[in-house]
Design an enzyme around this catalytic site. Structure first.
Site, PDB file in Angstrom:
ATOM      1  N   ASP A   1       0.846  -0.963  -0.139  1.00 58.61           N
ATOM      2  CA  ASP A   1      -0.032  -0.015   0.085  1.00 58.61           C
ATOM      3  C   ASP A   1       0.999   1.325   0.063  1.00 58.61           C
ATOM      4  OD1 ASP A   1      -2.408   1.491   0.045  1.00 58.61           O
ATOM      5  OD2 ASP A   1      -2.855   0.926   1.889  1.00 58.61           O
TER       6      ASP A   1
ATOM      7  N   ASN B   1     -10.923  -2.337  -5.132  1.00 59.47           N
ATOM      8  CA  ASN B   1     -10.223  -1.599  -6.150  1.00 59.47           C
ATOM      9  C   ASN B   1     -10.688  -1.155  -7.459  1.00 59.47           C
ATOM     10  OD1 ASN B   1      -7.090  -2.892  -4.641  1.00 59.47           O
ATOM     11  ND2 ASN B   1      -8.082  -0.855  -4.056  1.00 59.47           N
TER      12      ASN B   1
HETATM   13  C1  IPE Z   1      -5.403  -2.599  -0.087  1.00 63.38           C
HETATM   14  O1  IPE Z   1      -5.019  -1.425  -0.297  1.00 63.38           O
HETATM   15  C2  IPE Z   1      -5.339  -3.488  -1.267  1.00 63.38           C
HETATM   16  C3  IPE Z   1      -3.922  -3.698  -1.962  1.00 63.38           C
HETATM   17  C4  IPE Z   1      -2.933  -3.461  -1.647  1.00 63.38           C
HETATM   18  C5  IPE Z   1      -4.379  -4.420  -3.155  1.00 63.38           C
HETATM   19  P1  IPE Z   1      -6.214  -0.361  -0.372  1.00 63.38           P
HETATM   20  O2  IPE Z   1      -5.475   0.857  -0.421  1.00 63.38           O
HETATM   21  O3  IPE Z   1      -7.134  -0.672  -1.328  1.00 63.38           O
HETATM   22  O4  IPE Z   1      -6.722  -0.445   1.140  1.00 63.38           O
HETATM   23  P2  IPE Z   1      -7.563   0.579   1.953  1.00 63.38           P
HETATM   24  O5  IPE Z   1      -8.565   1.389   0.856  1.00 63.38           O
HETATM   25  O6  IPE Z   1      -6.483   1.666   2.521  1.00 63.38           O
HETATM   26  O7  IPE Z   1      -8.039   0.102   3.049  1.00 63.38           O
HETATM   27  C1  IPE Z   2      -1.271   0.237  -3.472  1.00 64.60           C
HETATM   28  O1  IPE Z   2      -1.220   1.471  -3.391  1.00 64.60           O
HETATM   29  C2  IPE Z   2      -1.662  -0.451  -4.923  1.00 64.60           C
HETATM   30  C3  IPE Z   2      -3.174  -0.825  -4.783  1.00 64.60           C
HETATM   31  C4  IPE Z   2      -4.120  -0.979  -3.966  1.00 64.60           C
HETATM   32  C5  IPE Z   2      -3.481  -1.364  -6.276  1.00 64.60           C
HETATM   33  P1  IPE Z   2      -2.513   2.640  -3.408  1.00 64.60           P
HETATM   34  O2  IPE Z   2      -2.805   2.723  -4.910  1.00 64.60           O
HETATM   35  O3  IPE Z   2      -3.546   2.241  -2.617  1.00 64.60           O
HETATM   36  O4  IPE Z   2      -1.742   3.779  -2.820  1.00 64.60           O
HETATM   37  P2  IPE Z   2      -2.350   4.960  -1.685  1.00 64.60           P
HETATM   38  O5  IPE Z   2      -3.035   4.031  -0.662  1.00 64.60           O
HETATM   39  O6  IPE Z   2      -3.420   5.853  -2.476  1.00 64.60           O
HETATM   40  O7  IPE Z   2      -1.312   5.813  -1.157  1.00 64.60           O
HETATM   41 MG    MG Z   3      -4.098   2.418  -0.598  1.00 56.90          MG
END
Ligand code: IPE
Ligand code: IPE
Ligand code: MG
Length: 223
Positions: A10, A58
């Protein structure tokens, strides 16, 4: 050493924002962290690495971002296949794969087939994965099988079978939540949260997580 490490990758978007870059460049930099994590897992004798790459939730992101992530996934698999093969990595997925774009499904299957005979780290990509959905699917499959419903039989019907539960769950970007990842399997998993954004999670950061794990006292409820 943990036998099985799971990672909620994340913070790609926040990393990009911090650099004044579009989110997709954060995901691209994150792909380099994946390469490094897989490589180091092999060097340190971690047997299984499970990466949360795309959740069922997502899909709610902008269509541009979703499309960009899918394209990045296919591109990265094609680009990394040689090195993964050279390092003996096997590939599998946990997912509802049928909803991924067909071109991505095809690249995934080709890469899985190519790495099939390898004996090194088992790399599992969680794609279009949701922990609750996985439990529901496993319950359905268990009921159809007619087997008795036990913890052991349900575990066998989860997509993560036959691999052991994760010993260590790493979450980057400082969020203290599971975000619907491996809900059944993490019953006794050691959790490590680091404020580091995923694109910055490289060798030193992974090493710190492994060292932290080695200091844990795993009691499994015993006195
Ligand atoms: C968790 O990250 C899912 C993945 C790493 C694929 P998110 O960014 O989707 O999670 P939340 O929204 O912070 O809980
Ligand atoms: C993790 O990074 C990747 C996926 C969940 C696909 P994020 O895209 O969730 O990054 P933040 O949480 O917005 O920083
Ligand atoms: Mg995220």
């Amino acid at each position: 050493m943990p036998r099985h490490v799971a990672v909620i990758m994340d913070g790609n978007g926040r990393w990009a924002k911090q650099q004044g870059l579009p989110r997709l460049l954060g995901h691209r930099a994150g792909a380099d962290s994946v390469r490094e994590t897989v490589r180091l897992s092999g060097e340190w004798g971690v047997e299984a690495l499970t990466l949360f790459a795309f959740s069922t939730e997502n899909w709610a992101r902008s269509s541009d971002e979703v499309r960009g992530l899918m394209a990045l996934l296919a591109r990265t698999l094609r680009r990394e296949a040689d090195e993964l093969d050279k390092n003996g990595v096997r590939l599998r997925t946990i997912e509802r794969i049928e909803t991924l774009p067909t071109s991505v499904q095809k690249t995934l299957q080709q890469t899985i087939d190519r790495l099939n005979g390898n004996r090194g780290v088992v790399l599992t990509l969680a794609l279009n994965y949701g922990g609750r959905q996985e439990i529901v699917d496993a319950v359905k499959s268990l009921l159809v099988s007619g087997e008795a419903v036990t913890e052991e039989s349900l575990s066998r019907h989860m997509q993560t079978a036959p691999f052991p539960d994760p010993d260590l769950l790493i979450r980057t970007s400082g969020e203290y939540r599971l975000s619907n990842f491996l809900l059944w399997q993490c019953a006794y998993t050691e959790i490590y949260v680091t404020p580091t954004y995923w694109p910055d999670f490289r060798r030193e950061a992974y090493l710190a997580a492994l060292h932290d794990y080695q200091r844990r006292d795993r009691r499994f409820g015993k006195a």
